[in-house]
Each structure stands twice: as C-alpha cells, then as structure tokens.
Design an enzyme around this catalytic site. Structure first.
Site, mmCIF file in Angstrom:
data_model
loop_
_atom_site.group_PDB
_atom_site.id
_atom_site.type_symbol
_atom_site.label_atom_id
_atom_site.label_comp_id
_atom_site.label_asym_id
_atom_site.label_seq_id
_atom_site.Cartn_x
_atom_site.Cartn_y
_atom_site.Cartn_z
ATOM 1 N N HIS A 49 2.193 9.121 4.214
ATOM 2 C CA HIS A 49 2.961 8.697 5.399
ATOM 3 C C HIS A 49 4.085 9.677 5.731
ATOM 4 O O HIS A 49 5.183 9.272 6.120
ATOM 5 C CB HIS A 49 3.554 7.298 5.197
ATOM 6 C CG HIS A 49 2.534 6.218 5.053
ATOM 7 N ND1 HIS A 49 2.136 5.405 6.085
ATOM 8 C CD2 HIS A 49 1.808 5.808 3.983
ATOM 9 C CE1 HIS A 49 1.232 4.547 5.667
ATOM 10 N NE2 HIS A 49 1.001 4.773 4.392
ATOM 11 N N ASN A 80 0.637 -1.888 7.443
ATOM 12 C CA ASN A 80 -0.144 -0.930 8.224
ATOM 13 C C ASN A 80 -0.574 -1.586 9.525
ATOM 14 O O ASN A 80 -0.345 -2.782 9.740
ATOM 15 C CB ASN A 80 -1.391 -0.500 7.444
ATOM 16 C CG ASN A 80 -1.121 0.609 6.431
ATOM 17 O OD1 ASN A 80 -0.137 1.331 6.554
ATOM 18 N ND2 ASN A 80 -1.996 0.741 5.461
ATOM 19 N N TYR A 118 7.445 2.185 -4.893
ATOM 20 C CA TYR A 118 8.261 2.729 -3.800
ATOM 21 C C TYR A 118 9.659 3.133 -4.253
ATOM 22 O O TYR A 118 10.136 4.221 -3.928
ATOM 23 C CB TYR A 118 8.314 1.725 -2.628
ATOM 24 C CG TYR A 118 6.989 1.708 -1.893
ATOM 25 C CD1 TYR A 118 5.833 1.244 -2.532
ATOM 26 C CD2 TYR A 118 6.855 2.195 -0.610
ATOM 27 C CE1 TYR A 118 4.605 1.260 -1.902
ATOM 28 C CE2 TYR A 118 5.627 2.210 0.035
ATOM 29 C CZ TYR A 118 4.508 1.739 -0.623
ATOM 30 O OH TYR A 118 3.282 1.762 0.002
HETATM 31 C C1 HEM Z 1 4.514 5.041 1.787
HETATM 32 C C2 HEM Z 1 2.584 4.296 -2.564
HETATM 33 C C3 HEM Z 1 -0.534 1.134 -0.647
HETATM 34 C C4 HEM Z 1 1.960 1.274 3.471
HETATM 35 C C5 HEM Z 1 4.224 5.149 0.462
HETATM 36 C C6 HEM Z 1 4.873 6.040 -0.466
HETATM 37 C C7 HEM Z 1 4.344 5.820 -1.678
HETATM 38 C C8 HEM Z 1 3.336 4.806 -1.533
HETATM 39 C C9 HEM Z 1 4.734 6.486 -2.992
HETATM 40 C C10 HEM Z 1 5.978 7.033 -0.106
HETATM 41 C C11 HEM Z 1 7.304 6.315 -0.178
HETATM 42 C C12 HEM Z 1 8.455 7.203 0.196
HETATM 43 O O1 HEM Z 1 8.541 8.332 -0.299
HETATM 44 O O2 HEM Z 1 9.319 6.736 0.975
HETATM 45 C C13 HEM Z 1 1.591 3.352 -2.421
HETATM 46 C C14 HEM Z 1 0.806 2.818 -3.506
HETATM 47 C C15 HEM Z 1 -0.084 1.939 -2.964
HETATM 48 C C16 HEM Z 1 0.155 1.919 -1.528
HETATM 49 C C17 HEM Z 1 0.978 3.180 -4.972
HETATM 50 C C18 HEM Z 1 -1.144 1.105 -3.615
HETATM 51 C C19 HEM Z 1 -1.058 0.653 -4.822
HETATM 52 C C20 HEM Z 1 -0.106 0.853 0.618
HETATM 53 C C21 HEM Z 1 -0.617 -0.195 1.455
HETATM 54 C C22 HEM Z 1 0.096 -0.160 2.608
HETATM 55 C C23 HEM Z 1 1.049 0.929 2.509
HETATM 56 C C24 HEM Z 1 -1.717 -1.168 1.055
HETATM 57 C C25 HEM Z 1 0.010 -1.050 3.813
HETATM 58 C C26 HEM Z 1 -0.479 -2.275 3.781
HETATM 59 C C27 HEM Z 1 2.855 2.313 3.356
HETATM 60 C C28 HEM Z 1 3.734 2.707 4.429
HETATM 61 C C29 HEM Z 1 4.464 3.797 3.953
HETATM 62 C C30 HEM Z 1 4.025 4.043 2.594
HETATM 63 C C31 HEM Z 1 3.841 2.073 5.800
HETATM 64 C C32 HEM Z 1 5.511 4.585 4.719
HETATM 65 C C33 HEM Z 1 6.836 3.867 4.690
HETATM 66 C C34 HEM Z 1 7.824 4.625 5.532
HETATM 67 O O3 HEM Z 1 7.630 4.679 6.756
HETATM 68 O O4 HEM Z 1 8.773 5.168 4.955
HETATM 69 N N1 HEM Z 1 3.274 4.425 -0.207
HETATM 70 N N2 HEM Z 1 1.177 2.790 -1.255
HETATM 71 N N3 HEM Z 1 0.902 1.522 1.293
HETATM 72 N N4 HEM Z 1 3.050 3.122 2.281
HETATM 73 FE FE1 HEM Z 1 2.123 2.972 0.541
#
Ligand code: HEM
Ligand code: NDP
Length: 490
Positions: free
Chosen positions: A56, A129, A339
């Site tokens: 993202h 999402n 996160y």
């Molecule tokens: C961002 C991990 C599943 C939505 C991120 C980030 C990580 C991460 C490490 C970056 C965070 C940052 O540096 O600020 C994971 C892991 C998942 C997973 C380990 C599964 C186990 C999901 C799912 C969704 C999702 C299922 C939605 C339903 C998002 C969104 C962001 C993000 C929207 C961006 C947030 C922002 O705008 O700063 N994710 N994620 N992720 N993830 Fe996931």
C-alpha cells in the site's frame, strides 16, 4: 529584506544571508567546510526519504467526519456507535497494494480503504479494502502472496505468471481473484468505490454480550470503474489520476459520502452457521445477515501537507475502543500485531506523537517513556512505573471485554476441509451478480493477464474456473487457445 517575505533561517532559527552561493575561497572555489548552511541543506536532503510502506505504498487521503444515524446500543457500548447525531472526526487513506510509491493509481489491484476515527474513547482504526474478502485466509501465507505481486528477484520485473502460479496452488484465492479481474479491479477513484472492514470484528455491550460484525461503506457517488484499456492508458498519461480526483472534488466543495452499514451475527451462530464466519475469503450473504444502515461518512478537508499527514499516517487494526473487539479470524489476529510493528520500523517508536496519529479526542496516559524523537514532554515529572503510590494512571476493570469462549487442540489446521465448498460463493458471483458484459470482461482480463504464464499454470488455473462454472472455464480456455474438452476433464 527586499519585501515582506518571511526571513529564511537555518533549522535552528539563525538568519541566512545568502541561499544561492556557497562560501568559497575565491570566486572559483574550493568550498569551505564552515558553510554550515550548505552542509545542513545537503545532510537533510540526504535523509529525506523514509521507508515506504511494504504494501500500500502509493496512496492519498483526506479528513472528514462520521455521523451515526442509528444507535447500536443493543450490541455495543462504544460511544462512536451509540451516540446518534454526533460527528466524529476521521482521516482516510486510499491506496493500491502492490506498486511502489510512485506507481499508477489505476493499476489493477485491490484498493486500501483505511480509516481512523478520533473518538473520545481513543482512536478506532478500520483498515479495510474495497473488497469484502481477501486472497488468503491464514497470515502465514500473506508475505508469500504479496511477493507474487511485487518484483521478480532475478529480473526486477513484474511478470504475471508469478501470481497465477501462487493462485492456482491456493484455491481459496479465486473468489478475490474474480473480483480483482472484474470491473471493480480498476475503480476510478476512492470516491467511486465501496469500502469494507472485510474481517469479522466483534461488538460487546455492558451486559457482557458479544455479537460478530462486518462493516460496509457504500459509495453515495455510485460505483464507477475504468475499463482495462482506460486504466492502462491513464496509468501512462496521468498516473496520479485518482489522488487528483479526490482532492479536486473536495477543493470544489463536492464532498464524497459513504453510507455506513453493518451485518450482525449473534455470537453463538458462529458455531452452527454453514459458513465459517471468520474465513476472510468468504462473505456473509446479505440474505442471511442483512445490511443495517447506521450512518454516513463524509470527506471534506484536504491535508495541508502530504508527507506530514498522509505518508506519516499509521493505521492499525489493533486500535479499537471499548465495545469493539476482534474475532478469531486468523488474518485479523496477525494484523493486530503486524501494523504497529511496521510503524515502529517505518516511522519510529514514538509514531503515536505524529499529529495525524495522535488520539486527539482522548487523553493519552501511559507508562511508555523515552525513545528516539520523543517530542511531547515525555510525561514530565509523572511517576513512570506501576503500581505506584504517587497518583499515576491506573487500569479500569470496567473496560474488560467479556471472556471469549475458545476450544480446540493446538495444531496447524489445513484448509480446505473435505466438506468445504470453495467454489460456491465465486459461483454466486459469476451466475447471480455479474451480467453478461461483466462476465465477458472478467474472462478477457484474466486471459490477458495469464498470457505470460507457462502452460501448466494456465491449465491448473482453468481447472478452478471450470469448477466455478463451465462457461467460465471454457471462456478462459478458449481465450488462451487451450483444448476445452481436455481442460474440462482436469
Ligand atoms: C498496509 C500487513 C492484510 C489492508 C499494511 C502494512 C503492513 C500490512 C505491514 C504497511 C503498514 C505501514 O507501514 O503503515 C498486512 C498483513 C496482513 C494484511 C500481515 C495479513 C495477515 C490486509 C488485509 C487488508 C489490509 C486483509 C484489508 C482488508 C491494508 C491497508 C493498508 C495496509 C488498507 C494501508 C494502510 C494505510 O493507508 O496506511 N498491511 N496486511 N491488509 N494493509 Fe495490510
Ligand atoms: P446479493 O445479491 O445480496 O449481493 C450481491 C452483492 O454483490 C451486491 O450487493 C454488491 O455488493 C456486490 N456486487 C454487485 N455488483 C458487483 C460486481 N460487478 N462485482 C462485484 N460485486 C458486485 O448476494 P449475496 O450477499 O449472496 O452475495 C453473492 C455474491 O456477491 C457473493 O458470493 C460475493 O461474491 C458477492 N458480494 C457479496 C457481498 C456481501 O457482503 N454479501 C459484498 C460484495 C460482493 P455491494 O453492495 O457491497 O457493492
């Protein structure tokens, strides 16, 4: 000073007499080391980049408000979900998933829909999402899946066969893959897409009752998507299209809105419901658990500074308020930890002090101290251990969540189970939800993307599409020039 412009200074406020010419020995140089202003400019510039989000990375955002129109007090004690009419300030960030921070907004990819509500009981983050489901349902597969969306380690290119290899070996992914390759895979901008909390969360009330809940945000602007051809063209001509669309709409006072709804399931239904309600690759059909409209979200203010307010924003599913809780969803469980860990790496241990991340409507009283870049006074002279007899903050058992019934032997439980219907919901999507044109484009988008896959991967994937629906399998097989009778028999 020649005019009324503010005076230029160093980072420490010392006035600068010349910002165009460095100090040199004679007009032709060399440069003197004493030019601290030159060194400060150079050294700061060298350190301007922080790690981009590992996923993202490309995003944009805005501030707004959430207004509750229907109280959920029967289910929860959370003020944000029970105080009708009250406006809760919030910030949203929208993103693509796989691309780097300079990549195109219109890429075929899920869109992040991250929300932070500044409630008086602390921040509540819903990090969802634009799809109600996901590709995998066990976090142990998440990093492998993400690698297939990123660059090949040898070539640094992004061939599509990597994703099809993974998906064809991970049949739980095909529901989300269908949504990704449907028209909804290339939304015009955040204004024209829905958002979903996606996971099952929980609501709990003061009587100790728990219900499971899913959150839905339906765009009031209507769904609008780019065709695959338009998305590709705009990626080349206007890669920041969606970011510009949102900020210019807000600039013009055309504030985008979303209808907020929930689906609610009594706690014990989870034991007997035909679908595992904690499986992130499945929806709760509306016919079983109808949508209940509870409010409206509006975005109405652009950030003043992208880096300060959006790049440095840190959303985390672990931010919940009393009355809202988690569920056994294996993905959510991992995200609760992932996160804040990522934020400490990306922004530093005191990232909660960055203004966009602060709990601006609740008082923060912790025993955390020190750490790099502590800027908030570090709780002054207040006692820094607990228990103590000097009036430091104390816990309040009134906020205890009701106990969660858990049973089962610890093991690594494989999915799918023998009696699981992996293809039922994808089939519903194909047969009941998509129209003829949408089905045609879905097949075409898949065929285009699978073109670079080795034949054995294409065949393995087509076998899944056949199981969803014979017309689907046949369409993809024909598009790829594969013998349809043989593929059907796989
Ligand atoms: C961002 C991990 C599943 C939505 C991120 C980030 C990580 C991460 C490490 C970056 C965070 C940052 O540096 O600020 C994971 C892991 C998942 C997973 C380990 C599964 C186990 C999901 C799912 C969704 C999702 C299922 C939605 C339903 C998002 C969104 C962001 C993000 C929207 C961006 C947030 C922002 O705008 O700063 N994710 N994620 N992720 N993830 Fe996931
Ligand atoms: P419904 O007929 O009640 O719901 C179908 C839902 O599909 C719509 O409400 C809409 O969700 C969504 N939808 C409509 N057009 C498209 C499209 N072109 N691409 C993707 N999604 C679309 O039936 P069910 O609840 O039984 O669900 C049937 C199937 O619909 C599911 O298997 C799933 O694939 C899909 N779906 C279901 C959702 C749910 O929460 N139940 C949510 C989204 C998709 P929305 O109103 O959220 O846009």
């Amino acid at each position: 000073m020649a005019d009324q412009s503010p005076r230029l200074t160093t980072a420490f406020g010392n006035p600068i007499s010349d910002n165009q010419n460095s100090i040199t020995a004679g007009p032709r140089g060399p440069v003197l080391m004493q030019d601290y202003h030159l060194i400060e400019k150079m050294a700061h510039f060298n350190r301007e980049r922080i790690p981009e989000r590992v996923v993202h990375a490309k995003g944009y955002g805005a501030y707004g408000t959430f207004r509750l129109t229907k109280s959920l007090s029967a289910y929860t004690r959370a003020k944000v979900l029970t105080e009708v009419g009250k406006e809760v300030p919030m910030v949203a960030r929208f993103s693509t998933v796989g691309g780097e921070s300079g990549s195109a907004d219109t890429a075929r990819d899920p869109r992040g829909f991250a929300l932070k509500f500044y409630t008086e009981e602390g921040n509540w983050d819903l990090v969802g999402n634009n799809t109600p489901i996901f590709f995998v349902r066990d976090a142990i597969k998440f990093s492998d899946f993400i690698r297939t969306q990123k660059r090949d380690p040898r070539t640094h290119l992004k061939p599509h066969w990597r994703r099809w290899d993974f998906w064809s070996l991970s049949p739980e992914a095909i529901h989300q893959v269908m949504i990704l390759y449907s028209d909804r895979g290339t939304p015009k901008s955040a204004r024209f897409m829905n958002g979903y909390g996606s996971h099952t969360f929980s609501l709990w009330n003061e009587r100790g009752e728990r219900h499971w809940v899913k959150f839905h945000f339906h765009t009031k602007q209507g769904i609008q998507n780019f065709s695959a051809e338009e998305a590709d063209r705009i990626a080349g001509t206007d890669p920041d299209y969606s970011a510009a669309d949102l900020s210019s709409a807000i600039e013009q006072g055309d504030f985008p809105k979303w209808k907020v709804s929930v689906q609610i399931m009594p706690e014990l239904d989870a034991d007997t419901y035909r679908i595992n309600p904690f499986d992130l690759t499945k929806v709760w059909p509306h016919g079983d658990y109808p949508l209940i409209e509870i409010g409206e979200m509006e975005l109405n203010r652009n950030p003043e500074n992208y880096f300060a307010e959006i790049e440095q924003s840190a959303f985390e599913p672990s931010n919940v308020v009393p009355g809202i809780g988690f569920s056994p969803d294996k993905m959510l469980q991992n995200r609760i930890l992932s996160y804040s860990d990522a934020h400490r790496y990306r922004l530093g241990v005191n990232y909660h002090q960055i203004p966009v991340n602060q709990a601006r409507n609740a008082k923060v009283q912790t025993y955390h101290r020190d750490g790099a870049m502590r800027t908030d006074g570090n709780h002054g002279a207040q006692v820094d251990y607990q228990p103590n007899s000097f009036g430091g903050p104390v816990e309040d058992p009134a906020f205890a969540e009701p106990p969660l019934r858990i049973r089962g032997d610890a093991a690594r439980y494989g999915w799918p189970n023998d009696d699981e219907d992996l293809y039922g919901q994808p089939r519903q999507l194909w047969s009941k939800v998509l129209n003829d044109g949408e089905r045609e484009r879905l097949v075409k988008n898949i065929v285009t993307s699978m073109g670079d896959s080795p034949r054995h991967i294409q065949e393995r994937m087509i076998a899944h599409w056949y199981k969803v629906h014979p017309d689907f399998g046949r369409g993809v097989a024909e598009g790829l020039g594969i013998d349809t009778r043989q593929a059907a028999a796989e």
